[in-house]
Design an enzyme around this catalytic site. Structure first.
Site, PDB file in Angstrom:
ATOM      1  N   GLY A  46      -2.980   9.137  -5.330  1.00  0.00           N
ATOM      2  CA  GLY A  46      -4.077   8.177  -5.358  1.00  0.00           C
ATOM      3  C   GLY A  46      -3.871   7.165  -6.465  1.00  0.00           C
ATOM      4  O   GLY A  46      -3.004   7.341  -7.327  1.00  0.00           O
ATOM      5  N   GLN A  51      -5.838   1.183 -12.938  1.00  0.00           N
ATOM      6  CA  GLN A  51      -4.450   1.554 -13.234  1.00  0.00           C
ATOM      7  C   GLN A  51      -3.466   0.411 -12.991  1.00  0.00           C
ATOM      8  O   GLN A  51      -2.326   0.481 -13.432  1.00  0.00           O
ATOM      9  CB  GLN A  51      -4.040   2.775 -12.394  1.00  0.00           C
ATOM     10  N   CYS A  90      -1.341  12.521 -13.930  1.00  0.00           N
ATOM     11  CA  CYS A  90      -1.866  11.177 -13.709  1.00  0.00           C
ATOM     12  C   CYS A  90      -0.730  10.174 -13.871  1.00  0.00           C
ATOM     13  O   CYS A  90       0.053  10.272 -14.810  1.00  0.00           O
ATOM     14  CB  CYS A  90      -2.972  10.895 -14.730  1.00  0.00           C
ATOM     15  N   LEU A  91      -0.662   9.210 -12.967  1.00  0.00           N
ATOM     16  CA  LEU A  91       0.378   8.174 -13.040  1.00  0.00           C
ATOM     17  C   LEU A  91       0.276   7.368 -14.338  1.00  0.00           C
ATOM     18  O   LEU A  91       1.257   6.786 -14.778  1.00  0.00           O
ATOM     19  CB  LEU A  91       0.272   7.226 -11.837  1.00  0.00           C
ATOM     20  N   HIS A 132     -10.816  12.640  -9.555  1.00  0.00           N
ATOM     21  CA  HIS A 132      -9.891  12.001 -10.503  1.00  0.00           C
ATOM     22  C   HIS A 132     -10.006  10.470 -10.444  1.00  0.00           C
ATOM     23  O   HIS A 132     -10.101   9.805 -11.475  1.00  0.00           O
ATOM     24  CB  HIS A 132      -8.466  12.461 -10.169  1.00  0.00           C
ATOM     25  N   GLU A 133     -10.021   9.921  -9.232  1.00  0.00           N
ATOM     26  CA  GLU A 133     -10.040   8.454  -9.095  1.00  0.00           C
ATOM     27  C   GLU A 133     -11.395   7.861  -9.454  1.00  0.00           C
ATOM     28  O   GLU A 133     -11.466   6.767 -10.020  1.00  0.00           O
ATOM     29  CB  GLU A 133      -9.661   8.024  -7.672  1.00  0.00           C
ATOM     30  N   HIS A 136     -11.492   7.494 -12.994  1.00  0.00           N
ATOM     31  CA  HIS A 136     -10.732   6.319 -13.459  1.00  0.00           C
ATOM     32  C   HIS A 136     -11.586   5.059 -13.482  1.00  0.00           C
ATOM     33  O   HIS A 136     -11.537   4.295 -14.446  1.00  0.00           O
ATOM     34  CB  HIS A 136      -9.535   6.039 -12.529  1.00  0.00           C
TER      35      HIS A 136
HETATM   36 ZN   LIG Z   1      -4.821   9.069 -12.680  1.00  0.00          ZN
END
Ligand SMILES: [Zn+2]
Length: 167
Positions: A46, A51, A90-91, A132-133, A136
């Protein structure tokens, strides 16, 4: 469309609360396409707009082995049930994973890319990715939920290359 660069800690855009989308115009559609390309390029499950440096409440999620890419505009969690321990990456925090508590079931309301209302009931990885998103776009990262640093670990180089479940 294009692959955007993913912001990583300590970039302050990750700590800001994104604004609600009000215009479902071409620039929103382009952002969505770029976010999907970026998520796929990074092998992510995701991606939230923060991000890629855009403070709008836009989230894309693609669960491995599912056909559908989920596009959520202004998503909100309306109900959660149960708790479970998960491991998560997480990216925007490359090279680390952590162990934390997430919900078993999650119910979300959102708008689709044209502004039409939708609802999702989720379990498993999709529920985890939704929590998670949505964190963010509120400026929250998974490391904020860790009870101690014992639950955060650095990946070995070979693990970084094979880990796909970063969100
Ligand atoms: Zn993340």
């Amino acid at each position: 469309m294009s692959v955007l660069s993913i912001r990583t800690l300590p970039d302050s855009v990750l700590r800001e609360k994104a604004k609600k989308v009000t215009l479902f115009n071409e620039s929103l559609q382009n952002l969505i396409e770029d976010m999907i390309d970026t998520m796929r390029y990074a092998n992510g499950v995701g991606l939230a707009a923060n991000q890629v440096g855009v403070l709008l409440r836009v989230v894309v999620i693609e669960i491995p082995d599912e056909e559908e890419v989920r596009i959520l505009i202004n998503p909100e969690i309306i109900k959660v049930e149960g708790e479970r321990r998960v491991d998560e990456g997480c990216l925007s925090i490359p090279g680390y994973r952590g162990e934390l508590t997430r919900s078993v079931k999650v119910r979300v309301k959102a708008l689709d890319r044209r502004g039409k209302a939708l609802r999702i009931r989720a379990e498993g990885l999709l529920a985890q990715a939704l929590e998670h998103e949505i964190d963010h776009i509120n400026g929250v990262l998974y490391i904020d939920h860790l009870s101690s640093h014992e639950h955060l670990w650095k990946l070995e180089r070979d693990e970084v290359e094979t880990t796909t479940e970063a969100i």
